[in-house]
Enzyme design. Sequence first.
Site, PDB file in Angstrom:
ATOM      1  N   ASP A 197       0.870  -1.171   0.000  1.00  0.00           N
ATOM      2  CA  ASP A 197       0.000   0.000   0.000  1.00  0.00           C
ATOM      3  C   ASP A 197       0.916   1.232   0.000  1.00  0.00           C
ATOM      4  O   ASP A 197       2.135   1.134   0.136  1.00  0.00           O
ATOM      5  CB  ASP A 197      -0.959  -0.021   1.192  1.00  0.00           C
ATOM      6  CG  ASP A 197      -2.178   0.874   0.952  1.00  0.00           C
ATOM      7  OD1 ASP A 197      -2.130   1.711   0.023  1.00  0.00           O
ATOM      8  OD2 ASP A 197      -3.162   0.760   1.698  1.00  0.00           O
TER       9      ASP A 197
HETATM   10  C1  NOJ Z   1      -4.014   3.913   0.141  1.00  0.00           C
HETATM   11  C2  NOJ Z   1      -5.211   3.039   0.353  1.00  0.00           C
HETATM   12  O1  NOJ Z   1      -5.120   2.373   1.593  1.00  0.00           O
HETATM   13  C3  NOJ Z   1      -5.426   2.015  -0.746  1.00  0.00           C
HETATM   14  O2  NOJ Z   1      -6.672   1.408  -0.541  1.00  0.00           O
HETATM   15  C4  NOJ Z   1      -5.323   2.662  -2.092  1.00  0.00           C
HETATM   16  O3  NOJ Z   1      -5.580   1.720  -3.112  1.00  0.00           O
HETATM   17  C5  NOJ Z   1      -3.948   3.265  -2.241  1.00  0.00           C
HETATM   18  N1  NOJ Z   1      -3.782   4.308  -1.243  1.00  0.00           N
HETATM   19  C6  NOJ Z   1      -3.693   3.832  -3.626  1.00  0.00           C
HETATM   20  O4  NOJ Z   1      -4.478   4.934  -3.848  1.00  0.00           O
END
Ligand code: NOJ
Length: 725
Positions: free
Chosen positions: A281
């Site tokens: 993430d």
């Molecule tokens: C953080 C988030 O937790 C995740 O769900 C998301 O896909 C990513 N950022 C990318 O935007």
Amino acid sequence: MTDTTATTTRPWLDAALPVEERIDLLMAEMTLAEKVGQTHQVANIDPDADAETIRAGRISSSLYASGATGGNERDEGVLVGSIDAAQRHAVEGSRLGIPLLFGRDVIHGHRTVAPIPLGLAASFDPDIAERVGEVAAREAAVEGVAWTFAPMVDISEEPRWGRVAESLGETPVLSGRLAASLVRGFQGSDPSGLDRIAACAKHFAGYGLAAGGRDYDTVSVGENTLRNLHLRPFKAAVDAGVMTVMAAFNDVDGTPMHAHEHLVRGVLKNEWGFDGVVVADWNGIGQIVFQGVAADNREAAALAIRAGVDLDMVSGAYLAHLEELVESGEVELALVDDAVRRVLRLKFRLGLFERPYAARPGATNAPTPESREVALRAAQAAHVLVKNDGVLPLDRDSGTVLLSGPFVDDGEALLGTWTLDGRGEDVVSPGSALKARLGDRVEVSDGRFSDRTLQQSRRAERTVMLLGEHPSRSGEANSVTDIGLPHGQLDVLRAVARLGKPVVAVVYTGRPLDLGEVLDLAAAVVVVWHPGVEAGTALASILLGDVEPHGRLPMTFPLSSGHIPTSTHQRPTGRLIRADVDHEEGRYLDALTYPRLPFGLGLSYTTVDYAAPTVSTSTIPTDGSLTLTVTVANTGERPCREVVQLYVRDPVAQVTRPLVELTDWALVDLAPGQSREVTFEVHAEQFAYTGRDLTARIDEGEVVLLTGPDSARLQPVTITVRNDS
Ligand code: NOJ
């Protein structure tokens, strides 16, 4: 057709070869620096500023970029129209020509925004979920997006946590089945198809248990609970062929998920055989340092690659340190090779080597009648009627209606959280939809509650109040301590209700709210979540009874914030919960423990009777099955779509098991007066669970099967499982 000159110098371009062979051929040519490049993802790739790095083979993927062609304009800091320009550097300017992979959060629709995932879950309808995924994939692909970071399958029992809006609810079977449908919708049977994109099951794992409902917080959970609950929808997504999985921000019992070798490499990759990409993430690898489990990014990179995180989302830790970590012998080359193989496998399977460029002259992703039809069906199915004293459906021919509240004409707000590409102007608002249907009989207020609302309400025969929370109060990083309605809304509802005329409360929300007083004061209550571009059309069709409400709650609504968490998968304690002695059992001095609205609840405009369930046989072997039959009868005067629900309880097991767990359901259309026998094939493997030794087991003994319209109104039938061998 394969270009033979190209395949002589670059044999991996021969599309006739099996993917694994193509990967071998390509990897044999790659330097360590190029391999590490394939583990690095950047945000908002810039074809000019990043040209050299791309050409050096040091960028594998980009997130957020969108727009195949059209020049480098910026929209809120993100380059638009940069995809093919960046891709050209990779394909034509880098030594090996490995294409870039473009990912973007396409969470519940791209341009044609469907209900938020929690609303989609309320449909209990795998077919709708698949259609929504399909439309989103088609529209995203037009913009050059090849990969979405959805579906989110974090089991959600914590309404303070804003991200429940992005989830598919609290139960593993509903969440898993809808996730599988979304994966099929995004990826199709062949993800290299023109209108298909890769899906991503996220966030692995346990994220829904963030302490106190505070986003990103720590998670204390044992592996038995993880396996019996939280890992199951991920397994369903993997079984459905999901191509990628995203690691979660949280730790689990002290180990950050980006460093969790046991769960990521051990369970997901080795035990389940997942051969796709595990993506970090956002800065998840760098955050291991903030979590205090690595001293610096170098150490974090070593932990993450060992754990099995293949692609580093933006931290830069892999790019900066992996080469040196391999050269110094601290990280085995085989670990990097495994990550690179997976990334290349994804790119081959997506057909990027055959079709790296996205531009499709003339193609547009503006909503079409067909995409709107899918969004409309999904939005209608998201409407959950939780109270009705008879005021609904509104009489189409008589009576004046006031429509008031902050969502009357705010298209943007009805799209819901995580909509990067939806546009407010595409939304049919409740105001315009009801005006179109009722003409002068409806007065649409100006969107803010004020004293004028009271004057208008006094004049109207019925008031429809659009209450609830703005999407900026739900979703990522938007947790709350109080799940009551936003400040001031209850005061207005109280004042309008005092006028003594029927009030219909329509609740837009990204989470279960405390609806106690709303249920007391309003004559009818519809929970709608954030429904997307067809918000108004869907609302009008439900309120006026063109379509019967048929959504069901995918999460329990607790009595109050103090009751969180409350869910169907609560496990029995040493003190039985009984309605008559609830208040004596020491759970709370000041309140009962029962939910305000149970999981699975949803009314229609008719009444439905459930007979007691019967079974084809009361004893089955551990590998056997039976047929359960329940007769449901529409005893009212309107048709309905009933969600006939089947739950299971295992009264004696090796570990404590949920009080009830949804195991199956059927969508059944009933004409007025019609009764139907609904049958479920029940397999003993539906009673499988993870025992004390963390392996799956099916026990001998009694199992209770329960059917009914929701998790609180169930009739049981007990069967016995025996081991024949
Ligand atoms: C953080 C988030 O937790 C995740 O769900 C998301 O896909 C990513 N950022 C990318 O935007």
